[in-house]
Design an enzyme around this catalytic site. Structure first.
Site, short mmCIF file in Angstrom:
data_model
loop_
_atom_site.label_atom_id
_atom_site.label_comp_id
_atom_site.label_asym_id
_atom_site.label_seq_id
_atom_site.Cartn_x
_atom_site.Cartn_y
_atom_site.Cartn_z
N ILE A 113 4.61 -3.41 -7.79
CA ILE A 113 3.82 -2.19 -8.00
C ILE A 113 4.50 -1.05 -7.23
CG2 ILE A 113 1.56 -1.10 -7.73
CD1 ILE A 113 0.36 -3.96 -7.69
N ARG A 114 5.08 -0.11 -7.97
CA ARG A 114 5.83 0.99 -7.34
C ARG A 114 6.73 0.44 -6.22
NH1 ARG A 114 2.20 5.23 -5.04
NH2 ARG A 114 4.17 6.25 -4.67
N GLY A 153 0.86 -1.17 0.00
CA GLY A 153 0.00 0.00 0.00
C GLY A 153 0.90 1.22 0.00
N GLU A 154 0.52 2.24 0.70
CA GLU A 154 1.30 3.47 0.81
C GLU A 154 1.93 3.51 2.20
OE1 GLU A 154 3.37 6.55 0.91
OE2 GLU A 154 2.63 5.83 -1.03
N CYS A 202 6.00 -5.22 0.24
CA CYS A 202 6.11 -3.90 -0.39
C CYS A 202 6.15 -2.79 0.68
CB CYS A 202 5.00 -3.71 -1.41
SG CYS A 202 5.33 -2.40 -2.60
N ARG A 230 12.90 3.05 -1.64
CA ARG A 230 11.47 3.03 -1.94
C ARG A 230 11.21 3.48 -3.37
NH1 ARG A 230 8.07 5.50 1.73
NH2 ARG A 230 6.67 6.14 0.10
N HIS A 276 4.31 -8.55 -4.48
CA HIS A 276 3.01 -8.86 -3.88
C HIS A 276 2.61 -10.30 -4.18
CE1 HIS A 276 1.76 -4.71 -2.83
NE2 HIS A 276 2.59 -4.39 -3.82
N GLU A 279 0.43 -11.97 -2.71
CA GLU A 279 -1.01 -12.10 -2.48
C GLU A 279 -1.83 -11.76 -3.73
OE1 GLU A 279 -0.18 -7.75 -1.69
OE2 GLU A 279 0.90 -9.66 -1.46
#
Length: 187
Positions: free
Chosen positions: A134-135, A47-48, A79, A106, A170, A172
């Site tokens: 993802i990022r 997430g963030e 992540c 990051r 990720h 998941e």
């Protein structure tokens, strides 16, 4: 076995679904009273990371979670979870969980458009592990006692220190359950 999943922001529901596929009970951590429940391990989702960190502090969850991990509670960070667990993040001097002796960069692969999918071997897990980035961050450096589990493109993307497991990708978000199975064996 009962796994707590940090559910403040990010891909927590996908971890819960993966655990359910494996027949493992999970529950969500959204506030301090949720944290008081009995648990065998914790998952910190992607997430963030800055949003998650702010909420951990605002909800008074940061210190008790840090203490539990330092006391031996198994934890799996994906992540953003990897960033929160890292002792050092390039260019940032924030108070975070900081329980794992790794240095992280990051958004290492760029913005959302830099997201990608690959497969690679992961030590103790198997070959051709699906990896969705993802990022994503990557690990620049590991300290003594940290085992590098996977690399791709010359960068460390999975590591373990004791009962702490982190992935820059990720697991998941794919159908393959092997990374979660590996974590369950650490408990």
């Amino acid at each position: 076995m009962r796994i707590a999943v940090l559910a403040l922001q990010g891909a927590f529901i996908e971890h819960e679904r993966m655990l359910a596929r494996l027949g493992v009970e999970s529950f969500e951590i959204r506030q301090l009273s949720d944290w008081q429940q009995p648990k065998d391990a914790l998952i910190i989702p992607g997430g963030e990371s800055t949003t998650q960190l702010k909420l951990l502090k605002d909800l008074k969850l940061l210190a008790p979670i840090r203490e539990a991990i330092a006391g031996g509670l198994p934890v799996f960070g994906t992540c953003a979870g990897l960033i929160l667990l890292a002792k050092d993040v390039d260019g940032e001097n924030f108070d975070r969980l900081s329980t794992m002796d790794i240095s992280v960069r990051r958004n290492a692969y760029g913005r959302q458009l830099g997201s990608f999918f690959t497969t690679a071997p992961m030590k103790g897990v198997g070959d051709d592990i699906p990896m969705t980035f993802i990022r994503a961050p990557y690990i620049n450096k590991v300290g003594p006692g940290v085992d590098i589990l996977a690399e791709t493109g010359g960068h460390i993307v999975a590591a373990r220190q004791g009962k702490q497991l982190v992935t820059a990708f990720h697991p998941e978000l794919n159908e393959d359950t092997r990374v979660h199975e590996y974590f369950l064996k650490l408990i």
